[in-house]
Design a protein around this motif. Structure first.
Motif, PDB file in Angstrom:
ATOM      1  N   TYR A   1       0.850  -1.190   0.000  1.00  0.00           N
ATOM      2  CA  TYR A   1       0.000   0.000   0.000  1.00  0.00           C
ATOM      3  C   TYR A   1       0.892   1.247   0.000  1.00  0.00           C
ATOM      4  CZ  TYR A   1      -4.027  -2.864   1.490  1.00  0.00           C
ATOM      5  OH  TYR A   1      -5.041  -3.779   1.573  1.00  0.00           O
ATOM      6  N   ALA A   2       0.450   2.288  -0.719  1.00  0.00           N
ATOM      7  CA  ALA A   2       1.199   3.548  -0.733  1.00  0.00           C
ATOM      8  C   ALA A   2       0.278   4.668  -1.194  1.00  0.00           C
ATOM      9  CB  ALA A   2       2.406   3.444  -1.652  1.00  0.00           C
ATOM     10  N   LEU A   3       0.711   5.910  -0.957  1.00  0.00           N
ATOM     11  CA  LEU A   3      -0.016   7.068  -1.490  1.00  0.00           C
ATOM     12  C   LEU A   3      -0.004   7.006  -3.021  1.00  0.00           C
ATOM     13  CD1 LEU A   3       1.562   9.882   0.731  1.00  0.00           C
ATOM     14  CD2 LEU A   3      -0.765   8.945   0.942  1.00  0.00           C
ATOM     15  N   ALA A   4      -1.039   7.590  -3.644  1.00  0.00           N
ATOM     16  CA  ALA A   4      -1.122   7.586  -5.113  1.00  0.00           C
ATOM     17  C   ALA A   4       0.123   8.232  -5.722  1.00  0.00           C
ATOM     18  CB  ALA A   4      -2.385   8.328  -5.556  1.00  0.00           C
ATOM     19  N   GLU A   5       0.618   9.307  -5.099  1.00  0.00           N
ATOM     20  CA  GLU A   5       1.789  10.017  -5.644  1.00  0.00           C
ATOM     21  C   GLU A   5       3.042   9.150  -5.570  1.00  0.00           C
ATOM     22  OE1 GLU A   5      -0.343  11.181  -3.440  1.00  0.00           O
ATOM     23  OE2 GLU A   5      -1.138  13.100  -4.188  1.00  0.00           O
ATOM     24  N   THR A   6       3.133   8.336  -4.529  1.00  0.00           N
ATOM     25  CA  THR A   6       4.292   7.445  -4.384  1.00  0.00           C
ATOM     26  C   THR A   6       4.261   6.360  -5.457  1.00  0.00           C
ATOM     27  OG1 THR A   6       4.231   7.871  -2.007  1.00  0.00           O
ATOM     28  CG2 THR A   6       5.542   5.989  -2.733  1.00  0.00           C
ATOM     29  N   ILE A   7       3.079   5.817  -5.698  1.00  0.00           N
ATOM     30  CA  ILE A   7       2.942   4.779  -6.726  1.00  0.00           C
ATOM     31  C   ILE A   7       3.270   5.363  -8.100  1.00  0.00           C
ATOM     32  CG2 ILE A   7       1.299   3.238  -7.880  1.00  0.00           C
ATOM     33  CD1 ILE A   7      -0.146   2.979  -5.151  1.00  0.00           C
TER      34      ILE A   7
ATOM     35  N   GLY B   1      -7.564   8.916   6.056  1.00  0.00           N
ATOM     36  CA  GLY B   1      -8.781   8.288   6.557  1.00  0.00           C
ATOM     37  C   GLY B   1      -8.476   7.296   7.655  1.00  0.00           C
ATOM     38  N   GLU B   2      -9.504   6.585   8.062  1.00  0.00           N
ATOM     39  CA  GLU B   2      -9.371   5.678   9.206  1.00  0.00           C
ATOM     40  C   GLU B   2      -9.783   4.268   8.802  1.00  0.00           C
ATOM     41  OE1 GLU B   2     -10.978   7.355  12.828  1.00  0.00           O
ATOM     42  OE2 GLU B   2     -11.354   5.340  13.625  1.00  0.00           O
ATOM     43  N   GLU B   3      -9.113   3.289   9.379  1.00  0.00           N
ATOM     44  CA  GLU B   3      -9.459   1.895   9.092  1.00  0.00           C
ATOM     45  C   GLU B   3      -9.119   1.048  10.312  1.00  0.00           C
ATOM     46  OE1 GLU B   3      -7.557   0.476   5.517  1.00  0.00           O
ATOM     47  OE2 GLU B   3      -8.337  -1.558   5.768  1.00  0.00           O
TER      48      GLU B   3
ATOM     49  N   VAL C   1      -5.095   5.497  11.684  1.00  0.00           N
ATOM     50  CA  VAL C   1      -5.508   6.759  11.056  1.00  0.00           C
ATOM     51  C   VAL C   1      -4.388   7.190  10.105  1.00  0.00           C
ATOM     52  CG1 VAL C   1      -6.181   9.150  11.409  1.00  0.00           C
ATOM     53  CG2 VAL C   1      -6.860   7.401  13.085  1.00  0.00           C
ATOM     54  N   PHE C   2      -4.746   7.263   8.828  1.00  0.00           N
ATOM     55  CA  PHE C   2      -3.760   7.594   7.790  1.00  0.00           C
ATOM     56  C   PHE C   2      -3.848   9.077   7.446  1.00  0.00           C
ATOM     57  CE2 PHE C   2      -5.207   3.222   7.229  1.00  0.00           C
ATOM     58  CZ  PHE C   2      -4.007   2.547   7.337  1.00  0.00           C
TER      59      PHE C   2
ATOM     60  N   ILE D   1       1.035   7.318   9.826  1.00  0.00           N
ATOM     61  CA  ILE D   1       0.042   6.362  10.321  1.00  0.00           C
ATOM     62  C   ILE D   1      -0.025   6.488  11.843  1.00  0.00           C
ATOM     63  CG2 ILE D   1      -0.644   3.936  10.442  1.00  0.00           C
ATOM     64  CD1 ILE D   1       1.118   3.436   7.954  1.00  0.00           C
ATOM     65  N   ALA D   2      -1.184   6.914  12.327  1.00  0.00           N
ATOM     66  CA  ALA D   2      -1.374   7.017  13.773  1.00  0.00           C
ATOM     67  C   ALA D   2      -2.121   5.786  14.279  1.00  0.00           C
ATOM     68  CB  ALA D   2      -2.161   8.278  14.104  1.00  0.00           C
ATOM     69  N   LEU D   3      -1.759   5.356  15.476  1.00  0.00           N
ATOM     70  CA  LEU D   3      -2.476   4.289  16.176  1.00  0.00           C
ATOM     71  C   LEU D   3      -2.994   4.939  17.459  1.00  0.00           C
ATOM     72  CD1 LEU D   3       0.312   1.574  15.755  1.00  0.00           C
ATOM     73  CD2 LEU D   3      -1.647   1.963  14.250  1.00  0.00           C
ATOM     74  N   PRO D   4      -4.113   5.676  17.373  1.00  0.00           N
ATOM     75  CA  PRO D   4      -4.523   6.554  18.479  1.00  0.00           C
ATOM     76  C   PRO D   4      -4.784   5.813  19.783  1.00  0.00           C
ATOM     77  CG  PRO D   4      -6.217   6.456  16.772  1.00  0.00           C
ATOM     78  CD  PRO D   4      -5.026   5.766  16.227  1.00  0.00           C
ATOM     79  N   ASP D   5      -5.213   4.570  19.708  1.00  0.00           N
ATOM     80  CA  ASP D   5      -5.517   3.851  20.950  1.00  0.00           C
ATOM     81  C   ASP D   5      -4.248   3.342  21.648  1.00  0.00           C
ATOM     82  OD1 ASP D   5      -8.225   4.305  20.477  1.00  0.00           O
ATOM     83  OD2 ASP D   5      -8.302   2.580  19.125  1.00  0.00           O
ATOM     84  N   LEU D   6      -3.121   3.459  20.962  1.00  0.00           N
ATOM     85  CA  LEU D   6      -1.841   3.060  21.561  1.00  0.00           C
ATOM     86  C   LEU D   6      -0.964   4.260  21.903  1.00  0.00           C
ATOM     87  CD1 LEU D   6      -2.760   0.514  19.697  1.00  0.00           C
ATOM     88  CD2 LEU D   6      -0.409  -0.216  19.983  1.00  0.00           C
TER      89      LEU D   6
END
Ligand code: ZN
Length: 274
Positions: free
Chosen positions: A97-103, A138-140, A148-149, A163-168
């Motif tokens: 997975y990557a940002l569209a600009e990176t791809i 967005g969030e997944e 959270v990306f 990439i945030a992991l807010p619960d951690l």
């Protein structure tokens, strides 16, 4: 170039059934302490970046496999080769997975970037990885963990995935910070400082870097200070080796000075941006 010292693997955090692992390549010689990460949840692994040199990519893969859970996916944070070279060497079978600009960069310029590194010989991969999945802000929730990306522009790189992991209490910043090592500097330091200041307003207390060990809030603040000092030095007209000697004298505790020779032709000259 490749050291025989054991590669550091750090369990950066453990919360409930989730463990964060950081794998760091060597600090010695020309190495730049590339840090790649694993989020281990109950049933699967999510990886961040693929290492630079092929031997380290293979060791990072072997470590991930040793955890005994399937690798669900790997995120590529940005288009600098020290983050994607290893993907082709060790992770071709894993959804990327990557940002569209990176791809888009990898499609347009990946082969040129790889060819520019011919001196690395078989430390470089023989092909360009091609992430199939686009990630955007967005969030997944993956295997019970909230991700959270976000896309950050014009800092160490034009487009960076965080990439945030807010619960951690964790945010994976990759090259927005350099932890204990010299930074790769760009012409957008002023904006970069503003982005870091905003991140410090958040609730995170652990910051995973793209180079060096997992960092605390103080290290993020020290990165802001480093950028400020560097901007002032550039403002006074220091360039190339004079600039490098000034920064090394000012920050003798920071490791991996090889990074100066990588970025200075771009910061002070007109070398290609990749
Ligand atoms: Zn990097």
């Amino acid at each position: 170039m490749v050291t025989q010292l054991p590669d550091p693997i750090i369990i950066a955090r453990r919360v409930g059934g989730v463990r964060l692992h950081t794998f760091i390549s060597a600090y010695t010689q020309d190495n730049i302490a590339n840090a790649t990460h694993i989020i281990e949840s109950e049933n699967k692994l999510v990886l961040i970046d693929g290492q630079f040199l092929v031997p380290y990519a293979l060791k990072f893969r072997a470590y991930a496999d040793s955890l005994g859970k399937p690798i669900d996916r790997i995120y590529l944070s940005h288009r600098h080769p020290d983050h994607w070279f290893g993907l082709a060497a060790a992770f071709c079978d894993i959804p990327m997975y990557a940002l569209a600009e990176t791809i888009e960069f990898l499609k347009q310029d990946g082969a040129t970037s790889l060819a520019d590194h011919w001196k690395m010989g078989n430390l470089a991969p023989d092909s360009v990885p091609m992430p199939q999945e686009v990630v955007s802000a967005g969030e997944e929730t993956i295997d019970g963990v909230r991700y959270v990306f976000d896309q950050v522009v014009d800092t160490e790189i034009d487009f960076l995935l965080t990439i945030a992991l807010p619960d951690l209490g964790v945010i994976i910043l990759q090259d927005l910070i350099y932890s204990g090592t010299h930074l790769y500097l760009t012409q957008t330091m002023e904006h970069w400082i503003k982005v870091l200041q905003k991140i410090l307003l958040g609730d995170f207390d652990l910051f995973l870097a793209g180079h060096g060990v997992p960092a605390d809030r103080n290290e993020v603040a020290r990165n802001i200070e480093y950028l400020t000092v560097a901007m002032d030095a550039v403002g006074t007209g220091l360039v190339n080796d004079d600039f490098k000697h000034f920064m090394i004298a000012h920050y003798p505790e920071r490791k991996c000075p090889a990074i100066f020779n990588i970025y200075m032709p771009r910061l002070f000259g007109n070398a290609r941006q990749f």
